[in-house]
Scaffold this motif. Structure first.
Motif, PDB file in Angstrom:
ATOM      1  N   GLN A  34       0.790  -1.228   0.000  1.00 51.21           N
ATOM      2  CA  GLN A  34       0.000   0.000   0.000  1.00 51.21           C
ATOM      3  C   GLN A  34       0.830   1.289   0.000  1.00 51.21           C
ATOM      4  N   CYS A  35       2.062   1.247  -0.509  1.00 48.42           N
ATOM      5  CA  CYS A  35       2.843   2.475  -0.693  1.00 48.42           C
ATOM      6  C   CYS A  35       2.173   3.306  -1.784  1.00 48.42           C
ATOM      7  N   ALA A  36       2.108   4.600  -1.601  1.00 41.88           N
ATOM      8  CA  ALA A  36       1.498   5.488  -2.594  1.00 41.88           C
ATOM      9  C   ALA A  36       2.367   5.565  -3.843  1.00 41.88           C
ATOM     10  N   VAL A  37       1.731   5.806  -4.977  1.00 43.07           N
ATOM     11  CA  VAL A  37       2.464   5.901  -6.233  1.00 43.07           C
ATOM     12  C   VAL A  37       3.462   7.059  -6.186  1.00 43.07           C
ATOM     13  N   GLU A  38       3.178   8.084  -5.396  1.00 42.93           N
ATOM     14  CA  GLU A  38       4.097   9.213  -5.264  1.00 42.93           C
ATOM     15  C   GLU A  38       5.413   8.801  -4.607  1.00 42.93           C
ATOM     16  N   ASP A  39       5.396   7.713  -3.841  1.00 42.37           N
ATOM     17  CA  ASP A  39       6.595   7.212  -3.179  1.00 42.37           C
ATOM     18  C   ASP A  39       7.320   6.150  -4.009  1.00 42.37           C
ATOM     19  N   SER A  40       6.807   5.884  -5.202  1.00 37.42           N
ATOM     20  CA  SER A  40       7.381   4.863  -6.076  1.00 37.42           C
ATOM     21  C   SER A  40       8.118   5.509  -7.235  1.00 37.42           C
ATOM     22  N   LYS A  41       8.957   4.717  -7.883  1.00 39.94           N
ATOM     23  CA  LYS A  41       9.690   5.181  -9.061  1.00 39.94           C
ATOM     24  C   LYS A  41       9.178   4.421 -10.277  1.00 39.94           C
ATOM     25  N   LYS A  54       7.831   0.814  -9.273  1.00 38.86           N
ATOM     26  CA  LYS A  54       8.521   0.002  -8.271  1.00 38.86           C
ATOM     27  C   LYS A  54       8.471   0.781  -6.965  1.00 38.86           C
ATOM     28  N   CYS A  55       7.808   0.193  -5.955  1.00 40.39           N
ATOM     29  CA  CYS A  55       7.656   0.882  -4.676  1.00 40.39           C
ATOM     30  C   CYS A  55       8.963   0.823  -3.885  1.00 40.39           C
ATOM     31  N   SER A  56       9.004   1.549  -2.796  1.00 40.13           N
ATOM     32  CA  SER A  56      10.229   1.611  -1.978  1.00 40.13           C
ATOM     33  C   SER A  56      10.577   0.269  -1.343  1.00 40.13           C
ATOM     34  N   ASN A  57       9.627  -0.669  -1.331  1.00 38.21           N
ATOM     35  CA  ASN A  57       9.884  -2.012  -0.788  1.00 38.21           C
ATOM     36  C   ASN A  57      10.260  -3.019  -1.884  1.00 38.21           C
TER      37      ASN A  57
END
Length: 64
Positions: A34-41, A54-57
């Motif tokens: 559930q990481c937000a798309v804003e926190d993903s690359k 790709k999320c931060s995890n």
């Protein structure tokens, strides 16, 4: 029942935006953590306008 204009959906970007709004009304997030798309690359962009994130995890996901 959904009511929409087929003429509007002939434009690839408008069709993509329409589907994203329908499938993710609360915004896009990683389906695993559930990481937000804003926190993903952006992971892949070879199928524009479809982007893979790709999320931060480390989970890879798309808007579909």
């Amino acid at each position: 029942m959904l009511i929409f204009s087929l003429v509007e959906l002939l434009d690839e970007q408008k069709c993509y935006d329409f589907l994203v709004d329908i499938l993710h009304p609360d915004g896009l997030e990683c389906p695993v953590c559930q990481c937000a798309v804003e926190d993903s690359k952006i992971h892949r962009h070879d199928r524009a306008p479809i982007l893979y994130y790709k999320c931060s995890n480390g989970h890879v996901y798309t808007r579909y």
